[in-house]
Enzyme design. Structure first.
Site, PDB file in Angstrom:
ATOM      1  N   CYS A 377       0.819  -1.205   0.000  1.00  0.00           N
ATOM      2  CA  CYS A 377       0.000   0.000   0.000  1.00  0.00           C
ATOM      3  C   CYS A 377       0.865   1.272   0.000  1.00  0.00           C
ATOM      4  O   CYS A 377       1.423   1.604  -1.026  1.00  0.00           O
ATOM      5  CB  CYS A 377      -1.004  -0.043   1.148  1.00  0.00           C
ATOM      6  SG  CYS A 377      -2.450   0.946   0.768  1.00  0.00           S
ATOM      7  N   HIS A 510      -3.645  -5.010   0.324  1.00  0.00           N
ATOM      8  CA  HIS A 510      -3.048  -5.581   1.539  1.00  0.00           C
ATOM      9  C   HIS A 510      -3.166  -7.098   1.509  1.00  0.00           C
ATOM     10  O   HIS A 510      -4.158  -7.652   1.985  1.00  0.00           O
ATOM     11  CB  HIS A 510      -3.776  -5.059   2.785  1.00  0.00           C
ATOM     12  CG  HIS A 510      -3.553  -3.617   3.055  1.00  0.00           C
ATOM     13  ND1 HIS A 510      -2.549  -3.181   3.892  1.00  0.00           N
ATOM     14  CD2 HIS A 510      -4.187  -2.508   2.612  1.00  0.00           C
ATOM     15  CE1 HIS A 510      -2.582  -1.850   3.954  1.00  0.00           C
ATOM     16  NE2 HIS A 510      -3.565  -1.413   3.184  1.00  0.00           N
ATOM     17  N   GLU A 512      -1.793  -9.203   3.305  1.00  0.00           N
ATOM     18  CA  GLU A 512      -1.726  -9.811   4.645  1.00  0.00           C
ATOM     19  C   GLU A 512      -3.094 -10.200   5.207  1.00  0.00           C
ATOM     20  O   GLU A 512      -3.196 -11.106   6.029  1.00  0.00           O
ATOM     21  CB  GLU A 512      -1.001  -8.873   5.627  1.00  0.00           C
ATOM     22  CG  GLU A 512      -1.733  -7.596   6.019  1.00  0.00           C
ATOM     23  CD  GLU A 512      -1.460  -6.413   5.080  1.00  0.00           C
ATOM     24  OE1 GLU A 512      -1.061  -6.656   3.919  1.00  0.00           O
ATOM     25  OE2 GLU A 512      -1.659  -5.258   5.503  1.00  0.00           O
TER      26      GLU A 512
HETATM   27  N1  GLN Z   1      -1.900   6.726   2.680  1.00  0.00           N
HETATM   28  C1  GLN Z   1      -2.056   5.964   1.487  1.00  0.00           C
HETATM   29  C2  GLN Z   1      -3.423   6.125   0.860  1.00  0.00           C
HETATM   30  O1  GLN Z   1      -4.341   6.562   1.499  1.00  0.00           O
HETATM   31  C3  GLN Z   1      -1.773   4.501   1.750  1.00  0.00           C
HETATM   32  C4  GLN Z   1      -2.778   3.838   2.620  1.00  0.00           C
HETATM   33  C5  GLN Z   1      -2.277   2.541   3.200  1.00  0.00           C
HETATM   34  O2  GLN Z   1      -1.091   2.282   3.212  1.00  0.00           O
HETATM   35  N2  GLN Z   1      -3.176   1.759   3.750  1.00  0.00           N
HETATM   36  O3  GLN Z   1      -3.612   5.816  -0.292  1.00  0.00           O
END
Ligand code: GLN
Length: 533
Positions: A377, A510, A512
């Site tokens: 992410c 994600h 995970e």
């Molecule tokens: N801050 C970034 C976004 O909002 C990544 C979010 C995250 O890592 N969950 O896109």
């Protein structure tokens, strides 16, 4: 008290009942006003666990999914805020037909309705409901009232399990049962009698203490389950079965087990692997929620940590996870060369400015020095920023999350997302791109060979995206976009070709959240394998 292991106890109960052949689901009740966990600071509350349907929930939901190997939905998670929101919505909609709407019984009734809905949706034989908080506090009183009412309505279908802690003062050297006795009495005062008491402690409970708890808490000694600290949380279900917990619950709920001896074999095999790894793999997590490299709150990345471990166990090695603070690389407190010590580096999700430049430096170093890298992410977004700045010659490239005025907004908010935000009554509650979305993988890519399939579905939680205007430029500079949304607008995975780097893969989603003990996540497994090599 918090941290005593209620979540693991609930997950373990669910698992041992599942192993007896029942269809089991689990539900978490969090007694705070927040509608969901999405707005909570992970350093206080731990990770926000995202479900397939996009619900932002408590990390215990992750344990339920991992132990039971099921996908839960929104109805399996309840907060005080959520319950009140629904009661007020119904009231405004005249659904109470003009009568007074009261805290009692209307709020507990709504709690019960939700529990029954979760059971129904899952077609469950057994629904394990975890009531968060501590007995005796104000916060969870309406949930306990709902539990009491359920028992009145269905006396044979409700069993209560209390998880309690037995402290062992070091000067005295023996376990104390008084707090458990007091808790039991506090529970009685709201009309609930525990059927089973899980006695958490440093060491196993002896007969004498089981008898004492039984006498003062109105249960039989065999209904006191000894729950000492264990090597890993995955041993807990096996320990519970030593004290015949599933038999006891079946008897209490008048259920006939479909498997007589139970079927915990796959789980037992997994716990053996946890103990038997040969050699070790050293993985550094470079994050924001650590204080000066000392691990202070790994709960903020708990699913990532589990995902690393499951893959390492599968590959037969012991995982050693190191927590590094991104900020230390910014201030120079830590030298980038220290990264050479690790077999692989993972940069997890995150928000805001803190530690961002440190993470970018780390990514540059591991890219150049060919240390296996998995970015998740924010980890992917920062990898793209690093590549844009240092390879594609877009100096000062950035995400508009940190620098709205950057000349090269390689990461930005999509116009569609901006519209949702502009129209949202609550700017920050549940407005990110949340939950499961599909992606198509590029033939011959590292991602495709890890997944062994070309279509995947993964869970998301982000507001910002790769800006499609820069995709061509980044591609001609050598970055490979190996996972793309079916409409080809959103970049889901980036990687570097194998001949340039042994393993450099980052995902917008994600992974995970879908890693399970018995089914480790293929991308994590590929990352750990590269790290071992
Ligand atoms: N801050 C970034 C976004 O909002 C990544 C979010 C995250 O890592 N969950 O896109």
């Amino acid at each position: 008290m918090s941290g005593v292991g209620k979540g693991v106890a609930a997950s373990s109960i669910a698992l041992i009942l599942k192993a007896r052949g029942f269809n089991v689901t689990a539900l978490k009740i969090d007694p705070y006003i927040n509608v969901d966990a999405g707005t909570m600071n992970p350093t206080e509350h731990g990770e926000v666990f995202v479900l397939n349907d996009g619900d932002e929930t408590d990390q215990d939901m992750g344990n339920y999914e991992r132990f039971l190997n099921i996908n839960l939905t929104r109805v399996n998670y309840m907060t005080t805020g959520r319950v009140y929101q629904e009661v007020i919505r119904k009231e405004r909609n005249l659904e109470y037909k003009g009568k007074n709407v009261e805290v009692v019984p209307d709020v507990p009734f709504e709690v019960i309705r939700r529990i029954e809905k979760a059971a129904q949706n899952a077609n469950a034989d057994v629904t394990v409901v975890e009531i968060g908080g501590t007995i005796g506090e104000y916060q969870n009183i309406l949930f306990l009232e709902a539990a009491r009412m359920m028992k009145v309505h269905h006396p044979d279908d409700v069993a209560f399990v209390m998880v309690s802690y037995l402290p062992m003062p070091s000067k005295i050297g023996e376990m104390k049962t008084k707090p458990t006795q007091s808790a039991s009495r506090a529970l009685n005062s709201v009309g609930v009698q525990a059927d089973i008491i899980i006695a958490r402690s440093e060491v196993s409970l002896d007969r004498k203490r089981k008898e004492k708890i039984a006498l003062f808490c109105n249960i039989r000694p065999e209904n006191v389950i000894s729950a000492p600290d264990v090597y890993s949380i995955y041993d807990v279900p096996i320990n519970f079965e030593r004290d015949h917990l599933s038999d006891m619950l079946c008897k209490r709920l008048m259920l006939k087990p479909k498997n007589r001896r139970g079927n915990l074999m796959p789980w037992r095999n997994f716990t053996k692997k946890v103990k038997n790894g040969h050699g070790e793999v050293n993985i550094a997590i470079v994050g924001k929620y650590f204080d000066s490299g000392k691990f202070t709150f790994s709960d903020a990345y708990i699913s990532v940590i589990h995902a690393i471990k499951f893959s390492a166990y599968k590959l037969g090695v012991k995982p050693r996870i190191h927590y590094l603070s991104a900020k230390d690389f910014e201030t120079g407190k830590k030298k980038l060369e220290e990264l050479d010590k690790y077999d692989g580096v993972l940069i997890p999700g995150g928000f805001g400015t803190t530690g961002v430049e440190g993470k970018i430096k780390v990514i540059e170093y591991i890219r150049k020095n060919k240390i296996p890298f998995l970015g998740i992410c924010y980890g992917m977004q920062l990898a793209i920023i690093e590549y844009a700045r240092n390879v594609a010659r877009l100096a000062l490239a950035h995400t508009t999350e940190v620098n709205p005025k950057t000349p090269f907004p390689v990461i930005y908010i999509m116009p569609e997302q901006e519209k949702i935000l502009a129209g949202a009554e609550n700017r920050y509650g549940g407005t990110m791109r949340l939950g499961a979305y599909k992606a198509t993988l590029l033939k011959g890519s590292i991602a495709e060979s890890a997944y062994k399939q070309s279509k995947i579905s993964e869970r998301h939680r982000h507001r910002y995206e790769v800006n499609p205007e820069y995709v061509e430029k980044l591609t001609s500079a050598g970055l490979v976009f190996s996972g793309i949304s079916p409409n080809r607008k959103l970049m889901e995975i980036v990687e570097l070709p194998r001949k340039k780097h042994p393993f450099f893969v980052a995902t917008q989603f994600h992974p995970e959240f879908q890693a399970r003990p018995l089914f480790p996540h293929p991308l994590f497994t590929a990352f750990i394998e590269a790290s071992i090599n």
